[in-house]
Enzyme design. Structure first.
Site, PDB file in Angstrom:
ATOM      1  N   LYS A   1     -91.939   9.071  10.004  1.00 45.70           N
ATOM      2  CA  LYS A   1     -91.324  10.386  10.209  1.00 45.70           C
ATOM      3  C   LYS A   1     -91.373  10.765  11.688  1.00 45.70           C
ATOM      4  CE  LYS A   1     -92.621  12.460   5.725  1.00 45.70           C
ATOM      5  NZ  LYS A   1     -91.272  12.793   5.248  1.00 45.70           N
TER       6      LYS A   1
ATOM      7  N   ARG B   1     -91.896   9.004  -5.257  1.00 38.59           N
ATOM      8  CA  ARG B   1     -91.280   8.517  -6.502  1.00 38.59           C
ATOM      9  C   ARG B   1     -91.886   7.193  -6.957  1.00 38.59           C
ATOM     10  NH1 ARG B   1     -85.427   8.731  -3.803  1.00 38.59           N
ATOM     11  NH2 ARG B   1     -86.550  10.339  -2.645  1.00 38.59           N
TER      12      ARG B   1
HETATM   13  N1  BES Z   1     -93.131  14.238   1.133  1.00 43.65           N
HETATM   14  C1  BES Z   1     -91.770  14.041   1.473  1.00 43.65           C
HETATM   15  C2  BES Z   1     -90.886  15.219   1.103  1.00 43.65           C
HETATM   16  C3  BES Z   1     -91.102  16.488   1.883  1.00 43.65           C
HETATM   17  C4  BES Z   1     -90.326  16.760   2.994  1.00 43.65           C
HETATM   18  C5  BES Z   1     -92.024  17.435   1.488  1.00 43.65           C
HETATM   19  C6  BES Z   1     -90.499  17.951   3.690  1.00 43.65           C
HETATM   20  C7  BES Z   1     -92.208  18.610   2.183  1.00 43.65           C
HETATM   21  C8  BES Z   1     -91.421  18.872   3.282  1.00 43.65           C
HETATM   22  C9  BES Z   1     -91.231  12.813   0.750  1.00 43.65           C
HETATM   23  O1  BES Z   1     -92.145  11.796   0.533  1.00 43.65           O
HETATM   24  C10 BES Z   1     -90.160  12.235   1.607  1.00 43.65           C
HETATM   25  O2  BES Z   1     -90.460  11.814   2.683  1.00 43.65           O
HETATM   26  N2  BES Z   1     -88.929  12.245   1.123  1.00 43.65           N
HETATM   27  C11 BES Z   1     -87.827  11.717   1.859  1.00 43.65           C
HETATM   28  C12 BES Z   1     -86.967  10.901   0.927  1.00 43.65           C
HETATM   29  C13 BES Z   1     -85.922  10.078   1.628  1.00 43.65           C
HETATM   30  C14 BES Z   1     -86.566   9.020   2.486  1.00 43.65           C
HETATM   31  C15 BES Z   1     -85.034   9.426   0.575  1.00 43.65           C
HETATM   32  C16 BES Z   1     -87.043  12.878   2.454  1.00 43.65           C
HETATM   33  O3  BES Z   1     -86.952  13.939   1.796  1.00 43.65           O
HETATM   34  O4  BES Z   1     -86.601  12.769   3.575  1.00 43.65           O
HETATM   35 MN    MN Z   2     -92.290  10.522   2.244  1.00 43.77          MN
END
Ligand code: BES
Ligand code: MN
Ligand code: ZN
Length: 495
Positions: A274, A348
């Site tokens: 990230k 997931r």
């Molecule tokens: N934990 C994150 C989702 C999240 C994002 C929670 C912002 C709280 C605030 C999750 O694991 C994630 O990174 N999801 C990705 C999925 C994508 C890579 C398909 C996302 O939402 O960007």
């Molecule tokens: Mn994630």
């Protein structure tokens, strides 16, 4: 924390702060507050007739008197037509925040009888405790020399007639307050303290305190169980994953309501790392797990006559030489193979294993809560939890529980078109459906691993914590899910 229902005239409440909630005023002191106005030397009447305080939502006005109640805080509820459980909970939370800011250790709360709307004493007792404790919650790891004392006692002021009902509600509200506090404290803890093993420790403590059966699998056992998703996410981390289950037995051999909570104690994204901006917020990626543990605290307090299971897959998501890579294919607990296209879609993967594992509980229904997608914040902001499911009756039941709890959910469609997004060329499914409908493709991914039970998925990524101050809560974790899960359980317990 102490809570009670007291029968005492408002002008003699023995607390340093009395909060009184009123709705829209028509320029006059409500009859039920006339003696309180005397206690304040007529200041309330002057504030109202001047139009400075009209009772609008979230408005506050603080008065000082010569003796207890030394401080009287008027709080606006808004229009009488909008006088709901939610309005009362919110006004109490505004009062709780103010009490914490002032630094009083005791808060008394009352809703003027003219402004009760259709909210009965039992419901009122519950939501006032929920709200006041929510607003007063504070969390600090740093030692502050001049720290204000915390609010330790909340008293509800009632009449003799309504006291028994309000007392029943207070009892439920108190349990919810304790559970929500646990959830928020866990959320607030940094990732170096709140690790998978720490969550397991809390589960074991709850088990000991309340007599739940608690089981914790370590890495080797998770491997042996065939949970390829959880192993894959955890393999980049030094810290071991944990797979935690808790069982509350209140109804013999009946099938349990089962809650699953995402327990990623820190989500860096892994190899699909990230951006640095706000990455520290990813300590909150265990908010679903916190909701499950908080709910078990409520269960321990209330011991309702239902069976409930809680399941928490927990790990960190970190990059390293041993980490999961984009392109890898892993085998899930259910047996389906998963092509990894983005290691940041890790929630997931661990939930897939949990949703398969829960079959051994023969669940009556399964509800999962997960900070699953950033996309849910784009779709719904912080105002609603994203909801998806495979069973219309269960969906309706969870939507109702959310309304009662003041944790509103909004259903997203699960049409077949969305299922296509997760199609892989080389495996049964891939772990990201791309940018379109990100929350729904994530929901569909989970559904691929749901087998033989009614199921609802709650995406709490937009609602688990806030980054803006509000009148009724500060920045940070909100313990979302504890109230909703509790209302759901109590609804089933009532039958
Ligand atoms: N934990 C994150 C989702 C999240 C994002 C929670 C912002 C709280 C605030 C999750 O694991 C994630 O990174 N999801 C990705 C999925 C994508 C890579 C398909 C996302 O939402 O960007
Ligand atoms: Mn994630
Ligand atoms: Zn995550």
């Amino acid at each position: 924390m102490n809570t009670s229902v007291k029968v005492v005239p408002l002008d003699r409440v023995p607390a340093p702060l009395l909060a009184v909630a009123v709705g829209a005023l028509n320029g006059k002191v409500p009859t039920s507050l006339l003696s309180l106005d005397d206690h304040l030397g007529g200041a309330l009447g002057r504030a109202i007739s001047s139009g400075d305080f009209t009772g609008e939502r979230d408005a506050t006005l603080l008065f000082y008197a010569a003796k207890n109640p030394r401080r009287v805080l008027m709080v606006g509820l808004g229009r009488l037509a909008e006088m709901t459980r939610g309005a009362a909970r919110r006004a109490a939370a505004v009062a709780g925040r103010k009490a914490a800011a002032i630094g009083v250790d005791q808060l008394a709360v009352h809703v003027a009888h003219e402004y009760r709307g259709g909210v009965a004493p039992a419901a009122l007792g519950q939501v006032l405790i929920e709200g006041a404790t929510h607003g007063a919650w504070q969390f600090r790891l740093k030692a502050i020399a001049d720290a204000k004392p915390a609010v330790k006692t909340v008293d509800l002021i009632a009449t003799r007639e309504e006291r028994p009902d309000m007392e029943r509600g207070r009892h439920v509200g108190h349990a919810i307050a304790i559970g929500t506090r646990l959830a928020r404290n866990l959320q607030a803890l940094p990732g170096n303290i709140c690790t998978p093993e720490y969550l397991a420790l809390i589960a074991r403590q709850l088990g000991r305190a309340y007599g739940f059966r608690v089981n914790v699998l370590n890495r080797e056992e998770i491997q042996a169980e065939g949970m390829g998703g959880l192993i894959a996410v955890s393999q980049g981390s030094e810290k071991e994953p944990r797979f935690i289950t808790l069982e509350h037995r209140g109804a013999g051999r009946t099938q349990p309501i089962t809650f699953v909570g995402k327990g990623v104690t820190f989500d860096s994204g892994g190899i699909s790392i990230k951006p640095a901006q706000n990455m520290e917020e990813m300590k909150y990626d265990m908010s679903g797990a916190a909701a499950v543990l908080g709910t078990f605290e409520v269960l321990g307090q209330l011991k309702p006559p239902v069976n409930v299971a809680g399941v928490i897959p927990s790990t960190e998501n970190l990059p390293s030489g041993t980490a999961l890579k984009p392109g890898d294919v892993v085998r899930s607990h259910l047996g389906k193979t998963i092509e990894i296209v983005n290691t940041d879609a890790e929630g997931r993967l661990i939930l897939a294993d949990a949703l398969s594992y829960v079959r051994r509980f023969k669940p009556a229904c399964v509800i999962d809560a997960a900070t699953l997608t950033g996309a849910i914040t784009v779709a719904l902001g912080g105002a609603a939890v994203g909801l998806m499911g495979n069973d219309d009756n269960l969906v309706a039941e969870v939507l109702r529980a959310g309304d009662l709890a003041g944790e509103r959910c909004w259903q997203l469609p699960m049409w077949d078109e969305y299922r296509e997004l997760n199609k892989s060329e080389i495996a049964d499914v891939k772990n990201s459906g791309g940018r379109q409908a990100g929350s729904i493709s994530a929901g569909w991914f989970l559904r691929e691993f749901v087998d033989g039970y009614p199921w609802v998925h709650l995406d709490i990524a937009g609602t688990a914590y806030t980054d803006a101050e509000q009148a009724w809560q500060g920045k940070g974790p909100v313990g979302i899910g504890v109230r909703l899960f509790t209302e759901f359980i109590l609804g089933r317990a009532r039958g």
